[in-house]
Design an enzyme around this catalytic site. Structure first.
Site: not given
Lengths: 368, 371
Positions: A16, A112-113
Site C-alpha cells: 500500500d 496505489d495498492e
C-alpha cells in the site's frame, strides 16, 4: 473458498503506497515538502473533495474523501493541489513493473495498492519478508516514494498487516500469530462488514474477532446469512481467496454537466437515461459488470452527493442500471433542487458469468 | 423417554420433511430429525438452516422429552419394517432403541439442545390461500427458475402480492413465467423471493385440494402452515429484476396451435437438434407451421410440418426446443396462442382456455438465426 487447494501455506504481500498522490506531488515539487497538502478538489465553490492528504495534513485530521472545505477549516494553511492523474498512473505502472520482477501473480486494487502472491517468486528468494523489503527499497530507490507492506499467508491478514505500521512500514503476521491477531481485531475491520453490519454486531455484543469466534458457524449463518461462513473462517485466519491478476479497473462511470441547472424530475430522468447509455457502452467495451451502482449529484451550489446501491449479483442490464440510478436520485429528494451535474458509476466488479458468455455465443437472446 | 407410534404413519410424516435434509452437510446434527414429545403429541423437525419443516402426529407417550435421531438410518429402517406399533426408548445419553415385533434396533441420537433454533415468526403479515392455488403457482413457475448462483434474485420464485390477487413469477433471463390468481386476496401490496428448494418440498408435501393454508412472512422469512404441518424458509435477499419492462406490450402476430400436437412435434424434432442450443426453427407461412432442426456436426436433420392458425407476416424464428416443451407443459389447455413480432424479439405463450380466476403468461427469448 471452502477447501484450501494449496498444499503449503501461501505467501501473500499487500503493498500500500503511503499517501500516494500527495507523496508524488511532494516528490515532484520541492516547495510542497514538509507541508500539509491535499490533492483533490479546491475548496472554493466547486464542492471538491480530498483525494489524498499528505501526512503533514493528516495531523490536522484531514482524511480522504472529506470535503475540501472541511479540510480548509481543519487546517487553514493547507495547500490544495489539482490531481495529475497521468503522473500517478505512470508511477503506478513503474511500481507494477517492480512487482513483476518478483511475481506475475499481482492483483492491483487501485493505482496505489496491490496484492502479490510470492509463494513461488521468480528470483527464488524464498522469504516473503525479504521480497517485501526489496520491493520497498526498489520503490524508494527508483521512484523516491515509500510504501507499507503487509505479509501473511492470506489476503485478508496481509491487507490488515500493511495498515499497522504506516508509513514506510513492514509487518509480518505469521501463521502462529494470526488467530490471536484476529481475536483482537475490531469487527468493523473485517472484510464485508460495513456500517450496518457493524452496528448489528455491536448490538449483539460482538466487538472483536474473539466475540465472533465464540459463535458457531450455524449461529453466524443465522444472523448474517452466507457471509456468516466467511466470518466463521476469517476469525480462524482462514481466507483462501486467490490473488487474481487482471483486475485493474475498480469502477467505470459516466457523467454529464448541464448547460443549465435541471429542476424537473423528468429532465433529470432523461439525463440519467442518456448517461446510462454512455456508461453501458463503456461497460460493454470493457466487458465488466459491477454489483454496485452509484449516482453522483452535483447541485447548483456545487454540493456533491453520492448514493449507491449494491446488488448480490452483477448488474448486466441497462434497465436495471437506469432504474436504480433514478431511484437513488429520488431518494436524495428532487424537489426544489437545482442540479448541475449527474453521474452514474458501476463498481464492485465481479467476473461476468462465464455461462452467460457461452450462451450468448450460442445465439440465445436474453431478457435481462 | 418412551413412546409408541405406528411405523407407517411415522414414515409417511418423515418422508414429507426428509427432503429438507441435505446429504452432505457441514454440521452432523443437520442430518438428524428433532423429535419433541409434548402431551402425547410428537413433533418432528428437519432443517438445513435455510429451510425448516415440522410435522406433528399423535403418539402414546409416558412423558415429555426431546431427542435428535439420525434421519437416514431411521427412514431406511422404517421402510423395511412392516406396519405395526413401534416403541421408541430414549435413555439419558440419547441412545435410541426401537422395538418392533421383529426385533430391537439401536441408534445413537444426539443432544436436542444442539439442534438449530427455528426462525422466530415475529413482525409477520399473514393471509390464507387454498393449497391447490399455491401448489399450482409453484408447478407453473418453478421450472423456469434460474440455477445461476451469480444472480441470486432469479434463483427463486417471485411472489407478488396484491389486495386483489397473487402472482408467481420466475425467470432465468431467457424465459419468464407469470401465473396470476385472482381468487387470492393478500393484505397489501408486497413482494418476496422464495428459494427453489423449499418450494420443491412444499409442492410435494401439500395436497392439490382446497385445504386452507396460512402464509406468513416478514422481511427475512416465509412461513407456510397446513394443519399441523409447518414450513419456514429464508427468503432470497435480492432485488427481482424489473420484469414488467421486458414483456412486450403488443406482439402483432398470433399463432394458434394444438398444444399437445405442437409439443409432440417439438419432442420429435429436438432429437435432431444441436445439443448445446436445442435450436428449432419455426417457419410460419399462412396456415402452415414448419419445424426444422439440425446438427451440422453430426449431419442430423429433422423436419416436420403441421397445421396452424396464423395471423401475421411470414416469419422464421428459432427457439430452444426444451424451453418451449417445458412451457407447453405448464399451459394445460387444448390450444395455445403464441404471440410474435420479429425473429429477435420475445415470443409470448398463453393458453387459449383458462379458468376465470387464473392468468398465465410465458415469455421466451428466441435464438439468433445466423443468416
Amino acid at each position: 473458498m471452502e477447501s484450501n487447494p494449496h498444499k503449503y501455506p501461501r505467501k501473500i504481500i499487500h503493498i500500500d503506497m503511503d499517501a500516494f498522490y500527495a507523496s508524488i506531488e511532494q516528490r515532484d515539487n520541492p516547495e510542497y515538502r514538509g507541508k500539509p497538502i491535499v490533492v483533490g478538489g479546491s475548496p472554493e465553490g466547486r464542492g471538491g473533495v480530498v483525494a489524498t492528504a499528505s501526512y503533514e495534513a493528516r495531523k490536522f485530521g484531514i482524511k480522504s474523501a472529506m470535503p475540501s472545505k472541511k479540510a480548509l477549516q481543519l487546517c487553514p494553511h493547507v495547500l490544495f493541489i489539482r490531481p495529475r492523474f497521468d503522473a500517478y498512473k505512470e508511477a503506478s505502472q513503474k511500481i507494477r513493473a517492480i512487482f513483476h520482477r518478483y511475481t506475475d501473480l499481482i492483483e492491483p486494487l487501485s493505482l496505489d495498492e496491490a496484492f502479490l502472491d510470492v509463494t513461488e517468486d521468480k528470483l527464488q528468494i524464498g522469504s516473503a519478508i525479504d521480497i517485501a523489503r526489496q520491493i520497498k527499497q526498489a520503490i524508494k530507490d527508483e521512484l523516491n516514494l515509500t510504501a507499507s507492506a503487509g505479509i501473511s499467508v492470506n489476503k485478508f491478514v496481509a491487507k490488515i498487516a500493511s495498515d499497522i505500521d504506516k508509513p514506510d512500514g513492514l509487518t509480518f503476521i505469521g501463521p502462529s500469530r494470526i488467530e490471536q491477531f484476529m481475536q483482537e481485531l475490531p469487527v468493523e475491520k473485517f472484510f464485508g462488514v460495513g456500517r450496518v453490519t457493524a452496528d448489528k454486531m455491536r448490538k449483539m455484543g460482538l466487538h472483536t474477532g474473539a466475540d465472533l469466534k465464540k459463535l458457531s458457524q450455524d449461529e453466524l449463518t443465522r444472523h448474517f446469512g452466507k457471509a456468516g461462513r466467511f466470518f466463521f473462517n476469517i476469525v480462524r485466519g482462514i481466507d483462501n481467496r486467490e490473488v487474481q491478476p487482471h483486475r485493474e479497473t475498480k469502477s467505470i462511470g459516466a457523467e454529464d454537466t448541464f448547460a443549465y441547472d435541471l429542476t424537473e424530475p423528468e429532465e433529470m430522468f432523461a439525463a440519467l437515461e442518456r448517461i446510462a447509455l454512455i456508461l453501458f457502452d463503456r461497460l460493454q467495451r470493457h466487458n465488466m459488470y459491477g454489483r454496485t451502482v452509484t449516482v453522483k449529484i452535483k447541485y447548483h451550489d456545487f454540493k456533491l452527493r453520492t448514493r449507491s446501491q449494491s446488488f448480490p449479483a452483477t448488474v448486466t442490464d441497462i434497465v436495471m442500471i437506469t432504474e436504480t440510478a433514478k431511484q437513488l436520485l429520488v431518494a436524495t429528494g428532487t424537489e426544489d433542487k437545482k442540479i448541475r451535474l449527474l453521474g452514474i458509476t458501476v463498481s464492485n466488479f465481479g467476473e461476468v458469468p462465464v455461462k452467460q458468455e457461452k450462451e450468448d455465443a450460442s445465439g440465445q437472446l436474453k431478457l435481462f | 423417554m418412551k413412546f409408541i407410534v405406528s411405523s407407517s404413519a411415522l414414515l409417511k410424516q418423515l418422508q414429507q420433511i426428509s427432503g429438507v435434509i441435505n446429504a452432505n452437510t457441514v454440521l452432523p446434527i443437520l442430518e438428524d430429525f428433532l423429535f419433541e414429545i409434548e402431551k402425547n403429541k410428537l413433533t418432528v423437525v428437519a432443517t438445513d438452516l435455510e429451510t425448516v419443516m415440522r410435522v406433528q402426529m399423535d403418539v402414546e407417550a409416558n412423558e415429555n422429552g426431546r431427542v435428535c435421531i439420525p434421519a437416514k438410518i431411521l427412514i431406511d429402517s422404517l421402510k423395511n419394517i412392516p406396519d405395526q406399533p413401534l416403541s421408541f426408548n430414549i435413555d439419558k445419553n440419547f441412545a435410541v432403541e426401537l422395538t418392533s415385533d421383529n426385533g430391537k434396533y439401536k441408534v445413537m441420537g444426539e443432544n436436542p439442545d444442539n439442534f438449530p433454533k427455528e426462525p422466530v415468526a415475529d413482525d409477520t403479515t399473514s393471509f390464507t390461500i387454498i393449497s391447490s392455488a399455491l401448489v399450482t403457482g409453484i408447478n407453473k413457475t418453478l421450472f423456469a427458475v434460474s440455477t445461476d448462483d451469480l444472480r441470486p434474485a432469479m434463483t427463486g420464485v417471485y411472489f407478488e402480492l396484491d389486495e386483489k390477487y397473487i402472482q408467481f413469477v420466475s425467470t432465468d433471463a431467457h424465459r419468464l413465467v407469470r401465473y396470476k390468481r385472482t381468487d387470492v386476496a393478500c393484505p397489501r401490496k408486497d413482494a418476496f423471493i422464495v428459494p427453489k428448494k423449499p418450494l420443491n418440498i412444499l409442492k410435494s408435501a401439500l395436497p392439490l385440494n382446497s385445504d386452507e393454508l396460512t402464509i406468513s412472512y416478514n422481511s427475512n422469512h416465509l412461513f407456510v402452515k397446513h394443519g399441523s404441518t409447518q414450513m419456514s424458509c429464508r427468503l432470497i435477499d435480492a432485488r427481482f429484476p424489473d420484469y414488467k419492462v421486458v414483456i412486450p406490450a403488443d406482439n402483432p402476430y398470433k399463432l394458434t396451435v394444438n398444444r399437445s400436437d405442437f409439443q409432440s412435434a417439438l419432442r420429435r424434432i429436438s432429437v435432431f437438434s444441436n445439443k448445446s442450443t436445442n435450436q428449432v426453427v419455426l417457419n410460419i407461412q399462412g396456415s402452415e407451421l414448419n419445424l426444422a432442426a439440425q446438427d451440422v456436426d453430426f449431419s442430423f436433420e429433422g423436419n416436420e410440418r403441421m397445421k396452424c392458425q396464423y395471423d401475421g407476416e411470414d416469419l422464421a424464428i428459432a427457439f430452444n426446443a426444451r424451453f418451449l416443451i417445458e412451457m407447453l407443459n405448464a399451459a394445460d389447455s387444448g390450444e395455445i396462442n403464441v404471440e410474435l413480432s420479429t425473429a429477435t424479439k420475445a415470443g409470448i405463450l398463453k393458453p387459449v382456455e383458462v379458468d376465470e380466476n387464473e392468468e398465465l403468461l410465458m415469455l421466451v427469448m428466441p435464438l439468433m438465426l445466423n443468416n
